[in-house]
Design a protein around this motif. Structure first.
Motif, PDB file in Angstrom:
ATOM      1  N   SER A 113       0.831  -1.196   0.000  1.00  0.00           N
ATOM      2  CA  SER A 113       0.000   0.000   0.000  1.00  0.00           C
ATOM      3  C   SER A 113       0.873   1.257   0.000  1.00  0.00           C
ATOM      4  CB  SER A 113      -0.887   0.015   1.242  1.00  0.00           C
ATOM      5  OG  SER A 113      -0.094   0.186   2.408  1.00  0.00           O
ATOM      6  N   PRO A 114       0.314   2.422  -0.305  1.00  0.00           N
ATOM      7  CA  PRO A 114       1.090   3.661  -0.218  1.00  0.00           C
ATOM      8  C   PRO A 114       1.684   3.902   1.169  1.00  0.00           C
ATOM      9  CG  PRO A 114      -0.869   4.037  -1.522  1.00  0.00           C
ATOM     10  CD  PRO A 114      -1.006   2.656  -0.955  1.00  0.00           C
ATOM     11  N   ASP A 115       0.973   3.519   2.226  1.00  0.00           N
ATOM     12  CA  ASP A 115       1.515   3.698   3.575  1.00  0.00           C
ATOM     13  C   ASP A 115       2.780   2.875   3.778  1.00  0.00           C
ATOM     14  OD1 ASP A 115      -0.500   5.432   4.215  1.00  0.00           O
ATOM     15  OD2 ASP A 115      -1.677   3.982   5.363  1.00  0.00           O
ATOM     16  N   ALA A 231      13.694   1.769  -9.491  1.00  0.00           N
ATOM     17  CA  ALA A 231      13.689   0.312  -9.355  1.00  0.00           C
ATOM     18  C   ALA A 231      13.180  -0.097  -7.973  1.00  0.00           C
ATOM     19  CB  ALA A 231      15.088  -0.239  -9.601  1.00  0.00           C
ATOM     20  N   ALA A 232      13.662   0.584  -6.934  1.00  0.00           N
ATOM     21  CA  ALA A 232      13.218   0.265  -5.571  1.00  0.00           C
ATOM     22  C   ALA A 232      11.734   0.534  -5.389  1.00  0.00           C
ATOM     23  CB  ALA A 232      14.029   1.071  -4.559  1.00  0.00           C
ATOM     24  N   SER A 233      11.219   1.550  -6.068  1.00  0.00           N
ATOM     25  CA  SER A 233       9.789   1.859  -5.944  1.00  0.00           C
ATOM     26  C   SER A 233       8.919   0.752  -6.511  1.00  0.00           C
ATOM     27  CB  SER A 233       9.470   3.182  -6.654  1.00  0.00           C
ATOM     28  OG  SER A 233       9.377   3.020  -8.063  1.00  0.00           O
ATOM     29  N   GLY A 234       9.476  -0.033  -7.405  1.00  0.00           N
ATOM     30  CA  GLY A 234       8.730  -1.148  -7.961  1.00  0.00           C
ATOM     31  C   GLY A 234       8.912  -2.444  -7.203  1.00  0.00           C
ATOM     32  N   GLU A 248       0.265   3.485  -7.802  1.00  0.00           N
ATOM     33  CA  GLU A 248       0.061   4.503  -6.768  1.00  0.00           C
ATOM     34  C   GLU A 248       1.115   4.405  -5.681  1.00  0.00           C
ATOM     35  OE1 GLU A 248      -3.413   6.009  -3.619  1.00  0.00           O
ATOM     36  OE2 GLU A 248      -3.624   4.091  -4.663  1.00  0.00           O
ATOM     37  N   SER A 249       1.485   3.190  -5.309  1.00  0.00           N
ATOM     38  CA  SER A 249       2.484   3.010  -4.256  1.00  0.00           C
ATOM     39  C   SER A 249       3.875   3.405  -4.740  1.00  0.00           C
ATOM     40  CB  SER A 249       2.466   1.556  -3.783  1.00  0.00           C
ATOM     41  OG  SER A 249       1.222   1.246  -3.194  1.00  0.00           O
ATOM     42  N   SER A 250       4.201   3.095  -6.000  1.00  0.00           N
ATOM     43  CA  SER A 250       5.472   3.553  -6.546  1.00  0.00           C
ATOM     44  C   SER A 250       5.537   5.074  -6.576  1.00  0.00           C
ATOM     45  CB  SER A 250       5.681   2.991  -7.958  1.00  0.00           C
ATOM     46  OG  SER A 250       5.900   1.597  -7.937  1.00  0.00           O
ATOM     47  N   ALA A 251       4.430   5.713  -6.918  1.00  0.00           N
ATOM     48  CA  ALA A 251       4.397   7.178  -6.939  1.00  0.00           C
ATOM     49  C   ALA A 251       4.638   7.743  -5.544  1.00  0.00           C
ATOM     50  CB  ALA A 251       3.065   7.661  -7.498  1.00  0.00           C
ATOM     51  N   THR A 252       4.026   7.128  -4.532  1.00  0.00           N
ATOM     52  CA  THR A 252       4.244   7.574  -3.157  1.00  0.00           C
ATOM     53  C   THR A 252       5.696   7.376  -2.762  1.00  0.00           C
ATOM     54  OG1 THR A 252       1.977   7.103  -2.485  1.00  0.00           O
ATOM     55  CG2 THR A 252       3.639   7.142  -0.747  1.00  0.00           C
ATOM     56  N   PHE A 253       6.256   6.236  -3.100  1.00  0.00           N
ATOM     57  CA  PHE A 253       7.660   5.957  -2.783  1.00  0.00           C
ATOM     58  C   PHE A 253       8.559   7.048  -3.359  1.00  0.00           C
ATOM     59  CE2 PHE A 253      10.824   2.569  -1.781  1.00  0.00           C
ATOM     60  CZ  PHE A 253      11.950   3.130  -2.352  1.00  0.00           C
ATOM     61  N   LEU A 254       8.375   7.373  -4.613  1.00  0.00           N
ATOM     62  CA  LEU A 254       9.240   8.356  -5.255  1.00  0.00           C
ATOM     63  C   LEU A 254       9.053   9.751  -4.662  1.00  0.00           C
ATOM     64  CD1 LEU A 254       8.909   7.113  -8.934  1.00  0.00           C
ATOM     65  CD2 LEU A 254      10.928   6.945  -7.459  1.00  0.00           C
ATOM     66  N   ALA A 255       7.821  10.111  -4.324  1.00  0.00           N
ATOM     67  CA  ALA A 255       7.579  11.425  -3.729  1.00  0.00           C
ATOM     68  C   ALA A 255       8.239  11.539  -2.357  1.00  0.00           C
ATOM     69  CB  ALA A 255       6.076  11.675  -3.617  1.00  0.00           C
ATOM     70  N   VAL A 256       8.074  10.509  -1.531  1.00  0.00           N
ATOM     71  CA  VAL A 256       8.666  10.525  -0.193  1.00  0.00           C
ATOM     72  C   VAL A 256      10.190  10.504  -0.295  1.00  0.00           C
ATOM     73  CG1 VAL A 256       8.904   9.205   1.956  1.00  0.00           C
ATOM     74  CG2 VAL A 256       6.654   9.495   0.903  1.00  0.00           C
ATOM     75  N   TYR A 257      10.712   9.716  -1.209  1.00  0.00           N
ATOM     76  CA  TYR A 257      12.160   9.668  -1.395  1.00  0.00           C
ATOM     77  C   TYR A 257      12.719  11.064  -1.683  1.00  0.00           C
ATOM     78  CZ  TYR A 257      16.739   8.647  -3.346  1.00  0.00           C
ATOM     79  OH  TYR A 257      18.083   8.641  -3.577  1.00  0.00           O
ATOM     80  N   GLN A 258      12.095  11.783  -2.586  1.00  0.00           N
ATOM     81  CA  GLN A 258      12.575  13.120  -2.926  1.00  0.00           C
ATOM     82  C   GLN A 258      12.443  14.082  -1.744  1.00  0.00           C
ATOM     83  OE1 GLN A 258      11.210  14.318  -7.109  1.00  0.00           O
ATOM     84  NE2 GLN A 258      10.128  12.375  -6.766  1.00  0.00           N
ATOM     85  N   ASP A 259      11.352  13.968  -0.980  1.00  0.00           N
ATOM     86  CA  ASP A 259      11.165  14.827   0.192  1.00  0.00           C
ATOM     87  C   ASP A 259      12.314  14.640   1.179  1.00  0.00           C
ATOM     88  OD1 ASP A 259       8.810  15.845  -0.792  1.00  0.00           O
ATOM     89  OD2 ASP A 259       7.517  14.528   0.405  1.00  0.00           O
ATOM     90  N   ILE A 260      12.668  13.412   1.449  1.00  0.00           N
ATOM     91  CA  ILE A 260      13.701  13.136   2.455  1.00  0.00           C
ATOM     92  C   ILE A 260      15.082  13.503   1.926  1.00  0.00           C
ATOM     93  CG2 ILE A 260      14.817  11.293   3.789  1.00  0.00           C
ATOM     94  CD1 ILE A 260      12.081   9.999   4.033  1.00  0.00           C
TER      95      ILE A 260
END
Length: 314
Positions: A113-115, A231-234, A248-260
């Motif tokens: 999930s996105p969480d 790759a990790a987001s997938g 949707e979960s890959s998109a969340t992963f990439l957004a959070v990655y960039q934030d951090i």
């Protein structure tokens, strides 16, 4: 990313060289085999005669191991939650061998999930930040599931165990997806960095909601940061057979990655991240097809490829 086989028994699983190697490099011979796991490496969990518990890892010496272990050691020194190497890499015949601390316990965090993606993205961002100033020789060739930059003939990197099988078993949509993704990734001029290329749930352990250990440092790669994050987001949800996370979960992963990481990807990096998110899945879908396995990645690629290719401009 390789299929894993685990054995849990006694010293009969140890190769003949292990006792003397442990005595020479660690100061004591094995007393008990805690576990033995075999994939692309052979991994032995040992309780030595002096009571110390260690893990000895051996893999074919392709020139990558020394850089991987050196980078792992730097992260461990800085407090990142990974096993601390106890030796550098030594050659034993055709093998590259090292020992690291035994870091047992923890649980696999399951779900896609996105969480869940957010929690994995946080760890991956910290991991990549920790590697950013580590200076080692690039660990090349890259792991085969992250080797879209290969110079071998044909679409796929040369892997004898796959190449010797009937390639007609691989669905055309998998081949087409891989070809489009590889062309997009090879057209990129982004600089390469050091990063973890097997960031799957099965390679992490969690305690009390916090990451306890990140394993499989043999799988470091030298690729663009956006490609490694993509790759990790997938792959992050892979807790058994390899899988591909929902878009949707890959998109969340990439957004959070960039934030951090504290910076936004460029348009080029966004495209490379999405393209790279498909390459590993295509590699795994090929494996499934050639071995007659259930098409876990194959079905996910069929369902998601069009959107991921669109986002990747592939």
């Amino acid at each position: 990313m390789a299929r894993r086989v685990a054995e849990w028994h006694s010293a009969h699983v140890l190769p003949d060289w292990v006792p003397a190697w442990c005595r020479d490099r660690l100061g004591a011979e094995p007393g008990t085999v805690l576990f033995h796991a075999r994939s692309m490496s052979s991994v032995f969990g040992l309780r030595l005669a002096d009571g110390a518990e260690v893990v000895v890892k051996a893999r074919a010496d392709d020139g990558r191991a020394a850089s991987c272990v050196a980078a792992q050691a730097r992260l461990a020194e800085r407090g990142f939650p990974c096993p601390r190497p106890l030796t550098p890499v030594f050659g034993v015949g055709p093998l590259a061998v090292h020992a690291e601390e035994y870091r047992p316990g923890g649980e696999v965090l399951r779900g896609d999930s996105p969480d869940v993606a957010e929690r994995y993205a946080e760890v991956f961002a910290l991991l990549m930040a920790g590697l950013a100033d580590v200076r080692v020789a690039p660990p090349l060739p890259n792991p085969r599931w992250a080797r879209w930059d290969h110079a071998d003939p044909g679409l796929w990197p040369s892997i004898a165990v796959l190449d010797e099988r009937d390639q007609r078993a691989v669905p055309a949509y998998i081949v087409e997806t891989a070809a489009r993704v590889r062309a997009r990734l090879r057209a990129s001029g982004l600089p390469c960095v050091l990063g973890h290329a097997d960031f799957e749930a099965q390679n992490l352990r969690w305690r009390g909601g916090e990451v306890w250990a990140v394993h499989d440092w043999d799988s470091l790669a030298w690729q663009p940061e956006a490609a490694l994050a993509g790759a990790a987001s997938g792959t992050f949800a892979g807790a058994g057979p390899p899988t591909l996370a929902p878009i949707e979960s890959s998109a969340t992963f990439l957004a959070v990655y960039q934030d951090i990481r504290g910076r936004r990807f460029t348009a080029e990096e966004h495209e490379i991240a999405w393209a790279a998110s498909l390459w590993t899945a295509a590699h795994n879908a090929r494996w499934e097809a050639l071995h007659g396995d259930a098409p876990v990645c194959g079905d996910a690629v069929r369902a998601q490829a069009a959107e991921r290719l669109r986002r990747g401009n592939a």
